[in-house]
Motif scaffolding. Structure first.
Motif, PDB file in Angstrom:
ATOM      1  N   HIS A  13     -33.882  -7.700   7.503  1.00 41.84           N
ATOM      2  CA  HIS A  13     -33.778  -9.108   7.899  1.00 41.84           C
ATOM      3  C   HIS A  13     -35.137  -9.694   8.247  1.00 41.84           C
ATOM      4  O   HIS A  13     -36.087  -8.961   8.524  1.00 41.84           O
ATOM      5  N   ASP A  53     -34.720  -1.806   9.283  1.00 43.19           N
ATOM      6  CA  ASP A  53     -34.772  -2.883  10.275  1.00 43.19           C
ATOM      7  C   ASP A  53     -36.056  -2.649  11.054  1.00 43.19           C
ATOM      8  O   ASP A  53     -37.132  -2.724  10.473  1.00 43.19           O
ATOM      9  N   ASP A  63     -38.822  -6.015  15.848  1.00 42.90           N
ATOM     10  CA  ASP A  63     -37.488  -6.294  15.316  1.00 42.90           C
ATOM     11  C   ASP A  63     -37.456  -7.713  14.800  1.00 42.90           C
ATOM     12  O   ASP A  63     -37.310  -8.642  15.595  1.00 42.90           O
ATOM     13  N   PRO A  64     -37.609  -7.950  13.492  1.00 42.29           N
ATOM     14  CA  PRO A  64     -37.496  -7.017  12.378  1.00 42.29           C
ATOM     15  C   PRO A  64     -38.767  -6.874  11.549  1.00 42.29           C
ATOM     16  O   PRO A  64     -38.722  -6.222  10.513  1.00 42.29           O
ATOM     17  N   GLU A  96     -29.571 -12.026  10.956  1.00 44.15           N
ATOM     18  CA  GLU A  96     -29.055 -10.697  11.321  1.00 44.15           C
ATOM     19  C   GLU A  96     -28.780 -10.642  12.809  1.00 44.15           C
ATOM     20  O   GLU A  96     -27.760 -10.099  13.251  1.00 44.15           O
ATOM     21  N   GLU A  97     -29.701 -11.189  13.597  1.00 50.82           N
ATOM     22  CA  GLU A  97     -29.601 -11.038  15.063  1.00 50.82           C
ATOM     23  C   GLU A  97     -28.304 -11.606  15.650  1.00 50.82           C
ATOM     24  O   GLU A  97     -27.668 -10.951  16.464  1.00 50.82           O
TER      25      GLU A  97
HETATM   26 ZN   LIG Z   1     -33.189  -6.131  13.687  1.00 51.02          ZN
END
Ligand SMILES: [Zn+2]
Length: 758
Positions: free
Chosen positions: A350, A426, A360-361, A397-398
């Protein structure tokens, strides 16, 4: 299909062949001859990913907050699309319109016996240049918390999982009408408000205890990598174990004219308001609690006495969000295949973050981008993948795997037909190559791991994992690490974008990422940024390069293989292990229930009770019945036999240099075989889905209904046993047995197609 002269001779002469293990440098799915060609391209591929470029791309992509709906999310998507195009790929942005609430009002305050107003704000850290971008940062909140304005007594519920409520009950503490405060950890965060609401709570606070990812674990940011006093973990609390993706469009793509639920109808939005807070904000609230002292295992790292409450402490919680639809920007890039263009190998990571999201990410995304650049380079040098390669940079995605789920749902029919496999990454850090996924790909990915060098120890990532298992393991684990041909891979629960592919569509999937030597406490906070990553994580981006090498080689092998590299012996063995675990689980539950019932009836709890801190006796529970495991054991036996048959046929095929029966060299009979192999993971799914959550179709792997990210293998059976729903267990065993029998039949047919003796 390339064919060596000697194997052609053998085939034409009609000789029989003694199966022997392929030469060690023969890649799974390739002949000795085609392996040599593949290895040559892979050697060129591995030399291309560049740590300095990854660092530069991370600095750019994480320069500003880039959550769903933000201007920089769109800017990044356009930049990513243009990067793919500059690498020689076809690339487009695909949009969806999804429900993504953003906070308008947030209040947490202690109103009795004293008053305190929570800050709910992560301060700028001097020296960290992006931590002060307050105008663009999403405030600290839990997405998909329902709006609410509640005041009530406060109760501490440890991690807020079902077992914690049993403990509360024994202490006579009810959460009915109360606001609960739970620690992060012990389950996925969305489980906490779900279980709290099931027990009658009216609000939920979730805080990061310093014992778990703050000063209890190391120096805090900016001196060290751990969570500072005012750091907050954002995150979604939608009921993802029921279904992920847009809450308004389960099972279908959130396109412009999709039929949508109203917000009030959406079943995955929480039943009670929720907010996350820092340990700085939690300390005054927890200090105000009275009542019994909690058990030792519940205590955190704050310098206070942890108590259950409620007592006099009353809390006011208000949450209000903007519930408008926001636009997702999925970036989808394609490198066309040649002879097998209608077979798709899909790779994704993502691009959206909660705030700046360097770890992240972006740490995984920059590896994916370097793979794409390297594959584009090979293409310019003349490499042509047999199969079509699709690289995705997912949005959303989150908040709940929105971009991947909506794309997978929109293209479900094509994907069921064409998708060979999905490879996800990820976040990436330092340490060991973690691999989870479909066990039909376990043998394949072991082969890939052996060809990736660990950048700090100069042994392969495979060897390093093997040594870790030997060093940490029990005698049995040690023996297995040394003697089993392949290292085991874990099963996938949820928590990243593989879920719609694997568990909804039945596309064989793998999740890859380095980690285990990279402590941190900045998850989903403003401090997950370029400054933090380049001071405390994979600072030289050498593990970023290793991830690009591992995932990129996996993609190349899947795209170039003559025979798709699935193997079923490990799947059969793993399925058998799961059944053994379930039998043991039933027996443990039976013993525990019988023992406790006896203790209750004997009067043990009454006699041991301390009247000064009284405990209620637990209630009698139905004894566990015997279960009928024979159908699923027979099915795993059938699958094991079919898998061995397939391995024999496969080994003979390699020995013959890729000639199929009767001297046929290939293309048409291999096409039929590969089309069948693509369907192997689908055979493990059922259109009806799991009980209470029909979106989840896979009968071997699902996120736990009460654990969230944590996997439940053979979930229908396992959860029925865990939850004491004894009357449904045998039916669930029958469904798994039917799936494994379908798989065995498919593998038998595949063996037939590959074998010489038809
Ligand atoms: Zn992530």
């Amino acid at each position: 299909m390339r064919l060596s002269a000697s194997s052609l001779l053998f085939a034409l002469g009609g000789l029989t062949f003694t199966p022997k293990a392929p030469a060690p440098d023969t890649i799974r799915g390739f002949t000795p001859e085609s392996s040599r060609v593949e290895r040559d391209w892979e050697t060129r591929f591995r030399a291309i990913p560049d740590p300095a470029r990854m660092r530069g791309m991370m600095e750019r992509l994480a320069a500003r907050p880039h959550h769903v709906g933000s201007p920089y999310d769109r800017t990044n998507a356009e930049w990513l699309r243009d990067q793919f195009r500059s690498f020689g790929w076809q690339a487009e942005i695909e949009n969806f319109d999804v429900l993504f609430p953003t906070p308008k009002e947030r209040v947490v305050e202690l109103v009795a016996p004293t008053t305190f107003k929570a800050k709910l704000q992560e301060p700028t850290v001097p020296g960290d240049p992006t931590s002060g971008q307050h105008e663009e940062q999403l405030p600290t909140y839990n997405a998909y918390s329902i709006d609410g304005d509640v005041t009530g007594p406060l109760v501490f519920v440890n991690y807020g999982v079902p077992a914690d409520y049993e403990e509360l009950e024994r202490h006579g503490v009810s959460v009915k009408g109360a606001i609960v405060i739970a620690k992060y950890g012990g389950s996925w965060r969305g489980i906490k408000p779900k279980v709290a609401a099931e027990h009658g709570a009216i609000g939920c606070l979730i805080y990061s205890d310093p014992k778990d990812d703050g000063y209890g674990d190391g120096a805090v940011f900016p001196k060290g990598p751990m969570r500072p006093r005012d750091g907050v973990q954002r995150g979604s609390v939608a009921d993802m174990p029921t279904y992920p993706g847009d809450p308004l469009t389960p099972g279908i793509g959130a396109t412009k004219d999709a039929k949508r639920y109203s917000v009030a109808e959406a079943p995955t939005i929480t039943k009670i308001p929720v907010l996350p807070i820092s340990y700085g904000d939690a300390e005054p609230l927890l200090s105000a609690l009275t009542g019994d002292v909690v058990p030792a295992s519940w205590r955190g790292g704050l310098p206070i006495t942890y108590r259950f409450g409620p007592g006099q402490a009353r809390v006011h919680l208000r949450v209000k969000s903007d519930w408008s639809l926001k636009t997702l920007n999925d970036v989808i890039a394609r490198l066309p295949g040649t002879t097998e263009a209608d077979e798709w190998v899909i790779r994704g990571n993502h691009h959206d973050a909660w705030v700046n999201g360097a770890e992240d990410p972006i740490s995984g995304l920059v590896a994916e981008l370097e793979e794409a650049r390297a594959l584009g380079d090979l293409y310019k040098q003349g490499w042509r993948p047999k199969r079509t390669i699709i690289y995705a940079a997912w949005d959303g995605e989150e908040p709940g795997l929105l971009g991947s789920t909506e794309w997978a749902e929109t293209h479900a029919d094509e994907l069921r037909q064409h998708a060979v496999a999905y490879l996800n990454s990820d976040t990436n850090g330092r340490g060991y190559l973690g691999v989870e996924g479909s066990h039909s790909l376990e043998k394949f990915i072991n082969g890939v791991e052996k060809d990736v060098l660990d950048p700090e120890s100069n042994v392969s990532s495979w060897k390093r994992n093997q040594f870790r298992d030997i060093a940490r393991g029990t005698p049995e684990a040690r023996r297995e690490a040394r003697d089993r041909e392949d290292l085991r891979i874990g099963a996938l629960g949820s928590g990243s974008d593989y879920t719609p592919f694997l568990q909804h569509l039945g596309v064989a999937s793998l999740n890859l990422g380095y980690g285990g030597e990279d402590e941190g406490g900045i998850y989903h906070s403003v401090y997950d940024d370029f400054y933090w990553y380049t001071h405390f994580s994979d600072t030289a981006f050498v593990y970023g390069r290793a991830l690009a090498q591992a995932a990129g080689q996996a993609v190349m092998r899947l795209a170039d293989a003559d025979v798709l590299p699935f193997a079923f012996t490990n799947l059969a063995e793993t399925a058998h292990r799961y059944v053994t675990e379930l039998q043991q689980l039933r027996d443990q539950r039976a013993t525990a229930i019988a023992e406790r019932n006896r203790e209750i009836e004997d009067g043990l709890f009454a006699a041991l009770n301390d009247p000064r801190t009284p405990l209620h006796a637990p209630t009698l529970e139905q004894n566990a019945p015997q279960l009928e495991f024979a159908p699923v054991l027979n099915a795993t036996d059938s699958l094991a036999r079919a898998a061995q048959r397939y391995e024999r046929a496969y080994t003979q095929w390699v020995d013959r240099g890729g000639v199929t029966q009767a001297g046929a060299t290939g293309a048409s009979s291999l096409k039929a075989l590969n089309e069948r192999l693509i369907q192997a993971e689908r055979a493990l799914t059922t259109p009806e889905g799991l009980a209470k959550r029909p979106w989840y179709n896979h009968l071997l792997y699902a996120p736990g209904y009460y654990t969230g990210y944590g996997v439940k293998t053979m979930p229908g059976v396992r959860e029925a046993i865990e939850q004491g729903q004894w009357s449904s267990v045998n039916g669930e065993i029958g469904r798994v047995a039917a799936a494994l029998n379908r798989e065995a039949a498919l593998v038998n047919q595949a063996a037939e197609e590959l074998s010489t003796t038809r």
